[in-house]
Design an enzyme around this catalytic site. Structure first.
Site, mmCIF file in Angstrom:
data_model
loop_
_atom_site.group_PDB
_atom_site.id
_atom_site.type_symbol
_atom_site.label_atom_id
_atom_site.label_comp_id
_atom_site.label_asym_id
_atom_site.label_seq_id
_atom_site.Cartn_x
_atom_site.Cartn_y
_atom_site.Cartn_z
ATOM 1 N N ASP A 60 0.813 -1.212 0.000
ATOM 2 C CA ASP A 60 0.000 0.000 0.000
ATOM 3 C C ASP A 60 0.848 1.264 0.000
ATOM 4 O O ASP A 60 0.501 2.255 -0.636
ATOM 5 C CB ASP A 60 -0.917 0.008 1.227
ATOM 6 C CG ASP A 60 -2.053 -0.997 1.102
ATOM 7 O OD1 ASP A 60 -2.401 -1.374 -0.027
ATOM 8 O OD2 ASP A 60 -2.593 -1.403 2.148
ATOM 9 N N GLY A 61 1.970 1.233 0.729
ATOM 10 C CA GLY A 61 2.833 2.405 0.784
ATOM 11 C C GLY A 61 3.393 2.765 -0.577
ATOM 12 O O GLY A 61 3.453 3.947 -0.944
ATOM 13 N N ALA B 64 -9.665 5.644 1.366
ATOM 14 C CA ALA B 64 -8.407 4.953 1.076
ATOM 15 C C ALA B 64 -7.465 4.975 2.265
ATOM 16 O O ALA B 64 -6.674 4.053 2.463
ATOM 17 C CB ALA B 64 -7.735 5.581 -0.135
ATOM 18 N N THR C 26 -7.907 2.833 6.743
ATOM 19 C CA THR C 26 -7.291 1.672 7.385
ATOM 20 C C THR C 26 -5.840 1.932 7.765
ATOM 21 O O THR C 26 -5.149 1.009 8.203
ATOM 22 C CB THR C 26 -7.350 0.435 6.463
ATOM 23 O OG1 THR C 26 -6.678 0.728 5.241
ATOM 24 C CG2 THR C 26 -8.778 0.028 6.193
ATOM 25 N N ALA C 27 -5.370 3.172 7.595
ATOM 26 C CA ALA C 27 -3.984 3.500 7.914
ATOM 27 C C ALA C 27 -3.919 4.183 9.286
ATOM 28 O O ALA C 27 -4.369 3.633 10.284
ATOM 29 C CB ALA C 27 -3.398 4.366 6.802
ATOM 30 N N TYR C 28 -3.369 5.388 9.360
ATOM 31 C CA TYR C 28 -3.221 6.094 10.633
ATOM 32 C C TYR C 28 -4.571 6.276 11.320
ATOM 33 O O TYR C 28 -4.694 6.180 12.543
ATOM 34 C CB TYR C 28 -2.546 7.445 10.372
ATOM 35 C CG TYR C 28 -2.115 8.208 11.602
ATOM 36 C CD1 TYR C 28 -2.072 7.613 12.861
ATOM 37 C CD2 TYR C 28 -1.706 9.531 11.490
ATOM 38 C CE1 TYR C 28 -1.658 8.311 13.981
ATOM 39 C CE2 TYR C 28 -1.292 10.247 12.602
ATOM 40 C CZ TYR C 28 -1.274 9.631 13.845
ATOM 41 O OH TYR C 28 -0.866 10.332 14.943
ATOM 42 N N LEU D 190 -7.121 4.302 11.443
ATOM 43 C CA LEU D 190 -7.491 3.103 12.180
ATOM 44 C C LEU D 190 -6.677 2.973 13.459
ATOM 45 O O LEU D 190 -7.191 2.584 14.507
ATOM 46 C CB LEU D 190 -7.308 1.869 11.297
ATOM 47 C CG LEU D 190 -7.703 0.522 11.909
ATOM 48 C CD1 LEU D 190 -9.165 0.510 12.332
ATOM 49 C CD2 LEU D 190 -7.425 -0.612 10.934
ATOM 50 N N SER D 191 -5.388 3.322 13.399
ATOM 51 C CA SER D 191 -4.543 3.278 14.587
ATOM 52 C C SER D 191 -5.022 4.249 15.659
ATOM 53 O O SER D 191 -4.803 4.028 16.852
ATOM 54 C CB SER D 191 -3.093 3.595 14.216
ATOM 55 O OG SER D 191 -2.576 2.653 13.315
#
Length: 267
Positions: A53-54, A164, A167-169, A171-172
């Site tokens: 993803d990155g 998009a 689910t990255a930062y 979600l954290s």
């Protein structure tokens, strides 16, 4: 925004191939480069992206920077691969791309003003985050569509995430997961101290969001648009940019919806 399967993908004739610099991605690149007819990226109708993803995010930003935007078909050779398809080698790749479902994503535009009055414009595909720069907690006023919703958010920071980036930062930070075609935004606090019970908000993606930093001299705040940082922020205005939509291609029957649901039950 979801698009019909054949409307865009079947128009793709020429493919370019790029890969991240990881060992797995480079090995796959060497396999695929022998099995298909590839063209340079500036001549391609679509781009096959090998990595995680990155790397997909990096590739999409490069398209925005060069203003040459073509559909991207990712194959996961990273960790999660939320934006990617399953990796398979062989000569069937062109057929997979032709049958793919096209899904458009739009970046956030950030118009920022720093403490010295200078103005800066950036774009983010995942999220824009405001983060405290020192041990002092940040104090931020939050407005949505020119209406102040929170007069003083005392926190480590706050972010606005696209589907998009949900689910990255986001979600954290305990923000919600948003389906890619949901046309929603996640407004999520980061370690909020006051209001204690505010857990964030889900907004229509037509919303305009403004963060104004309170006491910026005593409590300096930086703004991060994906991986690009701007320090000593006074105010940030955010909105979705529909004029520069990006296109991701997914295999028919891609289990993205199932993965979105499954992520919400991980304990």
């Amino acid at each position: 925004m979801d698009m019909p399967q054949s409307q865009e993908a079947q128009q793709i004739k020429r493919l370019a191939l790029i890969a991240s610099d990881t060992e797995r991605a480079q090995e796959a690149f060497q396999e695929l480069v022998q099995t298909n007819d590839w063209v340079p990226q500036d001549e391609a109708d679509a781009l096959v992206v090998l990595g995680g993803d990155g790397f997909m995010l990096q590739t999409l930003h490069a398209m925005l920077d060069t203003n040459r935007i073509i559909p991207a078909y990712g194959m996961n050779l990273g960790t999660i691969g939320f934006l990617m398809n399953r990796y398979r080698n062989g000569k069937t790749l062109a057929k997979r791309v032709a049958k793919a479902r096209a899904l458009r994503i739009a970046p956030i535009t950030m118009q920022a003003v720093t403490k010295d009055g200078s103005r800066h414009a950036m774009r983010a595909i995942n999220e824009v985050s405001l983060l405290r720069e020192t041990r002092q907690t940040a104090k931020i006023e939050v407005s949505v569509d020119d209406r102040v919703r929170i007069k003083e958010l005392v926190c480590d920071g706050v972010l606005l995430a696209t589907p998009a980036g949900s689910t990255a930062y986001n979600l954290s930070a305990n923000g919600p997961i948003l389906p890619l075609d949901s046309e929603l935004l996640a407004l999520t606090p980061i370690s909020a101290f006051r209001p204690r019970r505010w857990g964030g908000a889900i907004l229509p993606d037509r919303s305009a969001v403004t963060f104004r930093v309170l006491e910026p001299e005593k409590r300096p705040v930086s703004a991060v648009a994906d991986q690009k940082e701007l320090r000593d922020i006074a105010e940030v205005a955010l909105k979705i940019d529909r004029d520069t939509e990006l296109t991701l291609l997914f295999d028919p029957g891609h289990a993205l919806d199932e993965r979105i649901v499954a992520e919400q039950f991980v304990v």
